[in-house]
Design a protein around this motif. Sequence first.
Motif, short mmCIF file in Angstrom:
data_model
loop_
_atom_site.label_atom_id
_atom_site.label_comp_id
_atom_site.label_asym_id
_atom_site.label_seq_id
_atom_site.Cartn_x
_atom_site.Cartn_y
_atom_site.Cartn_z
N PRO A 128 17.67 -17.83 60.31
CA PRO A 128 16.28 -17.73 59.86
C PRO A 128 16.17 -18.05 58.37
O PRO A 128 17.00 -17.59 57.57
CB PRO A 128 15.91 -16.27 60.16
CG PRO A 128 17.22 -15.54 60.17
CD PRO A 128 18.23 -16.51 60.69
N ALA A 129 15.18 -18.81 58.00
CA ALA A 129 15.01 -19.21 56.60
C ALA A 129 14.82 -18.01 55.69
O ALA A 129 15.22 -18.03 54.52
CB ALA A 129 13.83 -20.17 56.48
N ARG A 130 14.21 -16.95 56.20
CA ARG A 130 13.85 -15.82 55.35
C ARG A 130 15.05 -15.12 54.71
O ARG A 130 14.91 -14.46 53.69
CB ARG A 130 13.04 -14.81 56.14
CG ARG A 130 13.77 -14.19 57.31
CD ARG A 130 12.93 -13.11 58.01
NE ARG A 130 13.63 -12.53 59.13
CZ ARG A 130 13.59 -13.02 60.36
NH1 ARG A 130 12.86 -14.09 60.60
NH2 ARG A 130 14.26 -12.46 61.35
N ILE A 131 16.25 -15.28 55.31
CA ILE A 131 17.40 -14.56 54.75
C ILE A 131 17.85 -15.16 53.41
O ILE A 131 18.62 -14.55 52.69
CB ILE A 131 18.61 -14.54 55.73
CG1 ILE A 131 19.23 -15.94 55.88
CG2 ILE A 131 18.22 -13.96 57.06
CD1 ILE A 131 20.53 -15.92 56.64
N PHE A 132 17.35 -16.38 53.08
CA PHE A 132 17.75 -17.01 51.83
C PHE A 132 16.80 -16.69 50.68
O PHE A 132 16.90 -17.27 49.60
CB PHE A 132 17.86 -18.53 52.02
CG PHE A 132 18.90 -18.92 53.02
CD1 PHE A 132 20.25 -18.80 52.74
CD2 PHE A 132 18.54 -19.38 54.28
CE1 PHE A 132 21.22 -19.13 53.67
CE2 PHE A 132 19.48 -19.72 55.22
CZ PHE A 132 20.83 -19.60 54.92
N SER A 152 7.58 -18.96 55.31
CA SER A 152 6.55 -18.49 54.39
C SER A 152 6.99 -17.28 53.57
O SER A 152 6.40 -16.99 52.53
CB SER A 152 5.26 -18.16 55.16
OG SER A 152 5.51 -17.15 56.13
N SER A 153 8.02 -16.58 54.02
CA SER A 153 8.49 -15.40 53.29
C SER A 153 9.60 -15.72 52.30
O SER A 153 10.07 -14.83 51.58
CB SER A 153 8.97 -14.33 54.27
OG SER A 153 10.06 -14.80 55.04
N VAL A 154 10.04 -16.97 52.26
CA VAL A 154 11.11 -17.36 51.33
C VAL A 154 10.57 -17.39 49.91
O VAL A 154 9.52 -17.98 49.64
CB VAL A 154 11.69 -18.73 51.71
CG1 VAL A 154 12.74 -19.16 50.68
CG2 VAL A 154 12.30 -18.69 53.09
N GLN A 155 11.31 -16.77 48.98
CA GLN A 155 10.96 -16.79 47.56
C GLN A 155 12.22 -17.09 46.76
O GLN A 155 13.20 -16.34 46.82
CB GLN A 155 10.37 -15.45 47.13
CG GLN A 155 9.02 -15.13 47.74
CD GLN A 155 8.43 -13.84 47.20
OE1 GLN A 155 8.99 -13.21 46.31
NE2 GLN A 155 7.31 -13.42 47.76
N MET A 176 8.66 -28.47 53.76
CA MET A 176 7.82 -28.47 52.57
C MET A 176 7.52 -27.05 52.10
O MET A 176 7.47 -26.78 50.89
CB MET A 176 6.52 -29.22 52.85
CG MET A 176 6.73 -30.67 53.26
SD MET A 176 7.62 -31.64 52.04
CE MET A 176 6.36 -31.80 50.80
N VAL A 177 7.32 -26.13 53.03
CA VAL A 177 7.11 -24.73 52.66
C VAL A 177 8.35 -24.19 51.96
O VAL A 177 8.26 -23.46 50.97
CB VAL A 177 6.76 -23.88 53.90
CG1 VAL A 177 6.76 -22.39 53.55
CG2 VAL A 177 5.41 -24.28 54.46
N PHE A 178 9.51 -24.57 52.47
CA PHE A 178 10.77 -24.14 51.85
C PHE A 178 10.86 -24.67 50.42
O PHE A 178 11.22 -23.94 49.49
CB PHE A 178 11.95 -24.62 52.69
CG PHE A 178 13.28 -24.06 52.26
CD1 PHE A 178 13.67 -22.79 52.65
CD2 PHE A 178 14.13 -24.80 51.46
CE1 PHE A 178 14.89 -22.27 52.25
CE2 PHE A 178 15.34 -24.30 51.05
CZ PHE A 178 15.73 -23.02 51.45
N LEU A 179 10.53 -25.95 50.22
CA LEU A 179 10.56 -26.53 48.87
C LEU A 179 9.54 -25.86 47.95
O LEU A 179 9.80 -25.66 46.76
CB LEU A 179 10.29 -28.04 48.93
CG LEU A 179 11.38 -28.92 49.53
CD1 LEU A 179 10.94 -30.38 49.52
CD2 LEU A 179 12.70 -28.77 48.77
N SER A 180 8.40 -25.53 48.49
CA SER A 180 7.35 -24.91 47.66
C SER A 180 7.74 -23.52 47.18
O SER A 180 7.11 -23.00 46.25
CB SER A 180 6.03 -24.84 48.44
OG SER A 180 6.12 -23.94 49.52
N SER A 181 8.78 -22.95 47.78
CA SER A 181 9.25 -21.64 47.33
C SER A 181 10.14 -21.75 46.09
O SER A 181 10.62 -20.74 45.59
CB SER A 181 10.03 -20.95 48.45
OG SER A 181 11.28 -21.58 48.68
#
Length: 419
Positions: A128-132, A152-155, A176-181
């Motif tokens: 899951p992307a959120r773990i990063f 969306s929760s990636v920061q 793109m959402v990942f890059l925007s973080s």
Amino acid sequence: MAAAKDIISTLPDEILCHILSFLQTKQSVATSILSKRWNPLWLSVTTLYFQTEIADKESTLLFNDFVYSFLVSRNATLPIETFHLQISYDSPLECPNSIAKWVKFVLQNGVKYFYFCISLGNGLPIFPARIFSCKTLVFLKLMDFYMEEGYSSVQLPSLKTLHLDTIAFSKLQHFMVFLSSCPILESLLTRYVWFNSEESSTCNEWKSFCLANLITADIDFTECYFPLKVVHNVRSLTFGIHEVFYNDLIPTFHNLTQLKLLCKDCITWQFLLEVLNHCPKLQKLDLDQGKVDDETWIRNFDKENWVDPYVVPQCFTLHLRTCNLLQFHGQPGEVILARYILKNAKVLQNMTIWNSSKSELHCLAIKRMLSAYPWASSMCKLIVSPNKSSEDKEEVAELSVARVDPLLRLLDFVNLLDQ
């Protein structure tokens, strides 16, 4: 005879721990048997480096136990500054759930540099992307897995360098959402990043998004569309694209001074010049056509369809100083491009052609041919050399018939241009 003095052991803990940080973690732990002085040092090392190959379930359990024991034993008051985890599975095995727990634990402990690669024998593992999500991370390199859900929760507010190699996203929108973080990202590298190409070409909501602080980008999107507006602020750009995805979709790169284009045979020279029309400040240009088969690949379409453009790219007139043509095969279409650059680049200082032929005589023929035509710059120095990747050097005296044929074709082409 006096015993040799152990000078290294007298160094402060901080220096010894720094020395241990260059070792893999299992080697760092092994130094604990050297002496009482070394016994506790591995607990304070802030660089954790785990790399292993796993062949069966038993080795999986042993490695899991080692990593877990290390993480719970180390000095918890010290941050984990660098975490390197690289696991290669020799046979098709399921990726253990414990790996995601390690990643989450490390990212919650102030890590700054993070390298993560999991190679399975039966495809890409799913994470899951959120773990990063991590507020302290400044460098992130991810390899060999499928990223899903939680985008969306990636920061990543501190991230400056991002490397993605063999990473799959279900949609361009997720990428793109990942890059925007990564709001302050300065360096981006992608290799074999996949998403649905049909969806990506219609994803209009991201066509105006850009990484405002990006300085360098090395991207490869020859199999699917990627909005180049994302990287249009860069100063240095390396990219491979397919012309079919980018016709009429090229932004202006106002800050770009260095460009390396992986052009192969999926890009016409007309399209290349269209790209250069959008690089007004370009100072250095590298064109790399990659390794291709001389017998089956010819740029006949460039030779037959070439018409000098009405508008010369602005960078040719004002800024272009260095041009390198790599994997140059000596085909007529390639010669047309080299002549056009020499004819119009007014401040060009160096053009280097790395000829795919190993023959010095072939290189000399190319140089003489190009020298016979007008150059816009009186300062330009032309060098034609055998390709840098050539493994063996041939003497001119040993030139075979196979090497002479391209020379004859070049000379015929020169005669046609003179007519």
